[in-house]
Scaffold this motif. Structure first.
Motif, PDB file in Angstrom:
ATOM      1  N   LEU A  44      37.216  37.153  46.453  1.00 32.13           N
ATOM      2  CA  LEU A  44      38.239  37.481  45.218  1.00 32.13           C
ATOM      3  C   LEU A  44      38.898  38.952  45.762  1.00 32.13           C
ATOM      4  CD1 LEU A  44      36.627  36.885  41.846  1.00 32.13           C
ATOM      5  CD2 LEU A  44      38.273  35.292  43.172  1.00 32.13           C
ATOM      6  N   ILE A  45      38.240  39.750  46.463  1.00 30.43           N
ATOM      7  CA  ILE A  45      38.592  41.049  46.779  1.00 30.43           C
ATOM      8  C   ILE A  45      39.689  40.734  47.921  1.00 30.43           C
ATOM      9  CG2 ILE A  45      38.084  43.137  48.431  1.00 30.43           C
ATOM     10  CD1 ILE A  45      35.310  42.982  47.166  1.00 30.43           C
ATOM     11  N   HIS A  46      39.399  39.995  48.486  1.00 29.41           N
ATOM     12  CA  HIS A  46      40.484  39.593  49.754  1.00 29.41           C
ATOM     13  C   HIS A  46      41.549  38.879  49.275  1.00 29.41           C
ATOM     14  CE1 HIS A  46      37.872  40.164  53.615  1.00 29.41           C
ATOM     15  NE2 HIS A  46      37.626  41.167  52.839  1.00 29.41           N
ATOM     16  N   ASP A  47      41.479  37.944  48.354  1.00 28.14           N
ATOM     17  CA  ASP A  47      42.457  37.389  47.874  1.00 28.14           C
ATOM     18  C   ASP A  47      43.384  38.164  46.983  1.00 28.14           C
ATOM     19  OD1 ASP A  47      41.834  34.709  48.343  1.00 28.14           O
ATOM     20  OD2 ASP A  47      41.298  34.099  46.704  1.00 28.14           O
ATOM     21  N   ASP A  48      43.107  39.337  46.678  1.00 27.64           N
ATOM     22  CA  ASP A  48      43.902  40.076  45.808  1.00 27.64           C
ATOM     23  C   ASP A  48      44.800  41.285  46.526  1.00 27.64           C
ATOM     24  OD1 ASP A  48      43.147  39.237  43.393  1.00 27.64           O
ATOM     25  OD2 ASP A  48      41.189  40.740  43.003  1.00 27.64           O
ATOM     26  N   LEU A  49      44.389  41.208  47.927  1.00 24.80           N
ATOM     27  CA  LEU A  49      45.022  42.286  48.731  1.00 24.80           C
ATOM     28  C   LEU A  49      46.440  41.873  48.944  1.00 24.80           C
ATOM     29  CD1 LEU A  49      42.449  42.239  51.584  1.00 24.80           C
ATOM     30  CD2 LEU A  49      42.574  44.323  50.261  1.00 24.80           C
ATOM     31  N   PRO A  50      47.036  42.934  49.175  1.00 22.01           N
ATOM     32  CA  PRO A  50      48.463  43.236  49.441  1.00 22.01           C
ATOM     33  C   PRO A  50      48.983  41.860  50.451  1.00 22.01           C
ATOM     34  CG  PRO A  50      48.017  45.343  49.223  1.00 22.01           C
ATOM     35  CD  PRO A  50      46.726  44.617  49.284  1.00 22.01           C
ATOM     36  N   CYS A  51      48.290  41.764  51.234  1.00 25.60           N
ATOM     37  CA  CYS A  51      48.770  40.851  52.491  1.00 25.60           C
ATOM     38  C   CYS A  51      48.505  39.317  52.085  1.00 25.60           C
ATOM     39  CB  CYS A  51      47.899  41.015  53.759  1.00 25.60           C
ATOM     40  SG  CYS A  51      45.911  40.738  53.624  1.00 25.60           S
ATOM     41  N   MET A  52      47.634  39.041  50.663  1.00 21.88           N
ATOM     42  CA  MET A  52      47.420  37.672  50.257  1.00 21.88           C
ATOM     43  C   MET A  52      48.311  37.495  49.023  1.00 21.88           C
ATOM     44  SD  MET A  52      45.008  36.092  52.131  1.00 21.88           S
ATOM     45  CE  MET A  52      43.670  36.493  53.559  1.00 21.88           C
ATOM     46  N   ASP A  53      47.691  37.640  47.756  1.00 20.35           N
ATOM     47  CA  ASP A  53      48.200  37.612  46.518  1.00 20.35           C
ATOM     48  C   ASP A  53      48.894  38.698  45.978  1.00 20.35           C
ATOM     49  OD1 ASP A  53      47.762  34.742  46.780  1.00 20.35           O
ATOM     50  OD2 ASP A  53      45.990  34.808  45.279  1.00 20.35           O
ATOM     51  N   ASP A  54      48.538  39.912  46.401  1.00 21.53           N
ATOM     52  CA  ASP A  54      48.926  41.250  46.094  1.00 21.53           C
ATOM     53  C   ASP A  54      48.814  41.344  44.372  1.00 21.53           C
ATOM     54  OD1 ASP A  54      49.953  43.695  46.314  1.00 21.53           O
ATOM     55  OD2 ASP A  54      52.043  43.088  46.448  1.00 21.53           O
ATOM     56  N   ASP A  55      47.587  41.376  43.813  1.00 18.63           N
ATOM     57  CA  ASP A  55      47.347  41.615  42.513  1.00 18.63           C
ATOM     58  C   ASP A  55      46.740  42.709  42.203  1.00 18.63           C
ATOM     59  OD1 ASP A  55      48.244  39.228  41.156  1.00 18.63           O
ATOM     60  OD2 ASP A  55      46.394  37.897  42.070  1.00 18.63           O
ATOM     61  N   ASP A  56      46.750  43.203  41.362  1.00 11.41           N
ATOM     62  CA  ASP A  56      46.564  44.683  40.640  1.00 11.41           C
ATOM     63  C   ASP A  56      45.374  44.635  39.638  1.00 11.41           C
ATOM     64  OD1 ASP A  56      48.476  45.853  42.338  1.00 11.41           O
ATOM     65  OD2 ASP A  56      49.792  46.234  40.573  1.00 11.41           O
ATOM     66  N   VAL A  57      45.405  43.516  39.065  1.00 10.94           N
ATOM     67  CA  VAL A  57      44.170  43.192  38.032  1.00 10.94           C
ATOM     68  C   VAL A  57      43.403  42.156  38.236  1.00 10.94           C
ATOM     69  CG1 VAL A  57      43.887  43.027  35.511  1.00 10.94           C
ATOM     70  CG2 VAL A  57      45.736  44.332  36.293  1.00 10.94           C
ATOM     71  N   ARG A  58      42.125  42.280  38.128  1.00  6.30           N
ATOM     72  CA  ARG A  58      41.063  41.298  38.061  1.00  6.30           C
ATOM     73  C   ARG A  58      40.143  41.244  37.280  1.00  6.30           C
ATOM     74  NH1 ARG A  58      40.725  36.109  40.357  1.00  6.30           N
ATOM     75  NH2 ARG A  58      41.584  36.744  42.422  1.00  6.30           N
ATOM     76  N   ARG A  59      39.875  40.359  36.311  1.00  2.00           N
ATOM     77  CA  ARG A  59      38.785  40.355  35.220  1.00  2.00           C
ATOM     78  C   ARG A  59      39.041  41.320  34.536  1.00  2.00           C
ATOM     79  NH1 ARG A  59      33.586  38.685  39.288  1.00  2.00           N
ATOM     80  NH2 ARG A  59      34.084  36.518  39.358  1.00  2.00           N
ATOM     81  N   GLY A  60      40.282  41.871  34.132  1.00  2.00           N
ATOM     82  CA  GLY A  60      40.513  42.802  33.066  1.00  2.00           C
ATOM     83  C   GLY A  60      40.605  44.345  33.726  1.00  2.00           C
ATOM     84  N   ARG A  61      40.275  44.286  35.005  1.00  4.71           N
ATOM     85  CA  ARG A  61      40.120  45.641  35.480  1.00  4.71           C
ATOM     86  C   ARG A  61      40.996  45.932  36.838  1.00  4.71           C
ATOM     87  NH1 ARG A  61      34.119  46.993  37.134  1.00  4.71           N
ATOM     88  NH2 ARG A  61      34.521  45.423  38.653  1.00  4.71           N
ATOM     89  N   ALA A  62      41.067  46.913  37.281  1.00  9.32           N
ATOM     90  CA  ALA A  62      42.077  47.239  38.511  1.00  9.32           C
ATOM     91  C   ALA A  62      41.018  46.586  39.584  1.00  9.32           C
ATOM     92  CB  ALA A  62      41.900  48.560  38.825  1.00  9.32           C
ATOM     93  N   THR A  63      41.878  45.774  40.420  1.00 16.01           N
ATOM     94  CA  THR A  63      41.263  44.968  41.665  1.00 16.01           C
ATOM     95  C   THR A  63      40.681  46.147  42.657  1.00 16.01           C
ATOM     96  OG1 THR A  63      43.700  45.195  42.578  1.00 16.01           O
ATOM     97  CG2 THR A  63      42.963  43.160  41.643  1.00 16.01           C
ATOM     98  N   VAL A  64      39.783  45.741  43.595  1.00 21.92           N
ATOM     99  CA  VAL A  64      38.988  46.725  44.251  1.00 21.92           C
ATOM    100  C   VAL A  64      40.219  47.683  45.075  1.00 21.92           C
ATOM    101  CG1 VAL A  64      37.627  46.880  46.212  1.00 21.92           C
ATOM    102  CG2 VAL A  64      37.101  45.302  44.482  1.00 21.92           C
ATOM    103  N   HIS A  65      41.115  46.890  45.808  1.00 19.64           N
ATOM    104  CA  HIS A  65      42.108  47.809  46.573  1.00 19.64           C
ATOM    105  C   HIS A  65      42.861  48.939  45.933  1.00 19.64           C
ATOM    106  CE1 HIS A  65      45.024  44.576  45.425  1.00 19.64           C
ATOM    107  NE2 HIS A  65      45.925  45.445  45.705  1.00 19.64           N
ATOM    108  N   ARG A  66      43.056  48.605  44.390  1.00 14.91           N
ATOM    109  CA  ARG A  66      43.819  49.640  43.836  1.00 14.91           C
ATOM    110  C   ARG A  66      42.675  50.466  43.129  1.00 14.91           C
ATOM    111  NH1 ARG A  66      48.712  49.755  44.938  1.00 14.91           N
ATOM    112  NH2 ARG A  66      49.914  47.746  44.590  1.00 14.91           N
ATOM    113  N   GLU A  67      41.430  50.145  42.700  1.00  7.29           N
ATOM    114  CA  GLU A  67      40.388  51.100  42.360  1.00  7.29           C
ATOM    115  C   GLU A  67      40.086  52.063  43.562  1.00  7.29           C
ATOM    116  OE1 GLU A  67      37.639  52.827  39.370  1.00  7.29           O
ATOM    117  OE2 GLU A  67      39.554  51.597  39.339  1.00  7.29           O
TER     118      GLU A  67
END
Length: 295
Positions: free
Chosen positions: A82-105
């Motif tokens: 999930l950490i890697h899926d959320d990265l800018p080079c992948m899905d580029d997501d800012d929120v996961r499970r109602g919290r900031a994704t790891v690369h944003r936090e």
């Protein structure tokens, strides 16, 4: 269903406690990456894969301590993905499970390293003698989780999903992608118990069939949630698949067609549990839950 939710939450709590003990702590210069690992792995989540490992393992009388360690290792792999899926080079997501994704936090580099560290920690957990007294059993666990996580499993499925041109994709291509990306780790979850205990080939085939159909149904409901769900329910951005040009079951089958296919798969998944009789009621409830979940 209320009883099932209680069982699911109890399993999730036990896995969280195990992860809290297993995840490394430090007050040294590497503290930041360890904090990010804990942020990802100990955060909120249903912990479906660990739950499946525990419940399937109980059906074949596997030792609870061993099951819990394997469940924790599974969650480490899932959290890394999930950490890697959320990265800018992948899905580029800012929120996961109602919290900031790891690369944003934290930051992007820390997120990459935290994911890497969680993946390697998973294999460290499986390799430890506390997981099982037999080195051969531990090696089989490591071999099977490697296959489920790597280029012929989850990573390979993600690579297929990132293809630029999906214009000629059909249902067979999407099914192959999701069997690798989502289904492989779910399948491994159901293999844990048979690996830890003495099971015949008949039992393994039953679990294999259950995992295959459940994994595809899980992904179809995920696709439906992206179209019909809300970010409040799912804890992440919705309606992103179409905007990103992703090939999905909903895109090929339509909403009703996808829902009907999920229902057929869940019926088949439950049929695979017939050899276990009433002892598999919780797993049948889990299959029904996949159809009705909102996040």
């Amino acid at each position: 269903m209320a009883n099932f939710i209680a069982v699911l939450e109890e399993a999730a709590d036990r896995v969280t406690v195990a992860l809290d003990a297993l995840l490394p702590r430090s007050d040294g210069p590497e503290t930041r990456v360890m904090e990010a690992m804990r942020y990802a792995a100990l955060g909120p989540g249903k912990r479906i894969r660990p739950f499946l490992a525990i419940e399937c393992g109980r059906l074949v009388n596997a030792e609870e301590r061993s099951l819990l360690r394997c469940a924790a290792a599974l969650e480490c792999v899932h959290a890394y993905s999930l950490i890697h899926d959320d990265l800018p080079c992948m899905d580029d997501d800012d929120v996961r499970r109602g919290r900031a994704t790891v690369h944003r936090e934290y930051d992007e580099a820390t997120a990459v390293l935290a994911g890497d560290a969680l993946l390697t920690l998973a294999f460290e957990i499986l390799a430890h003698p506390d997981t099982h007294g037999s080195a051969a059993r531990r090696c089989e666990l490591i071999t099977r989780m490697s296959a489920a996580s790597g280029a012929r499993g989850m990573v390979g499925g993600q690579m297929i999903d990132m293809a630029d041109d999906k214009s000629d994709w059909d249902i067979a291509t999407i099914t192959r992608m999701q069997r690798m990306k989502t289904g492989a780790l779910i399948s491994f979850a159901t293999e844990v118990g048979p690996i830890l205990s003495d099971c015949d080939a008949f039992v393994r085939r039953a679990f294999e069939g259950f995992a295959h159909d459940l994994g595809l149904a899980f992904q179809i409901t995920d696709d439906l949630l992206d179209v019909e769900g809300s970010s409040q329910d799912t804890g992440k951005r919705t309606r992103k698949d179409d905007s990103q040009g992703k090939a999905t079951f909903v895109g090929i089958l339509g909403v009703e067609g996808a829902r009907n296919q999920a229902e057929r798969l869940i019926a088949q998944a439950k049929d695979h549990l017939d050899p276990f009789g009433e002892r598999a009621k919780i797993l049948r409830d889990a299959a029904d839950y996949v159809l009705t979940r909102r996040g």
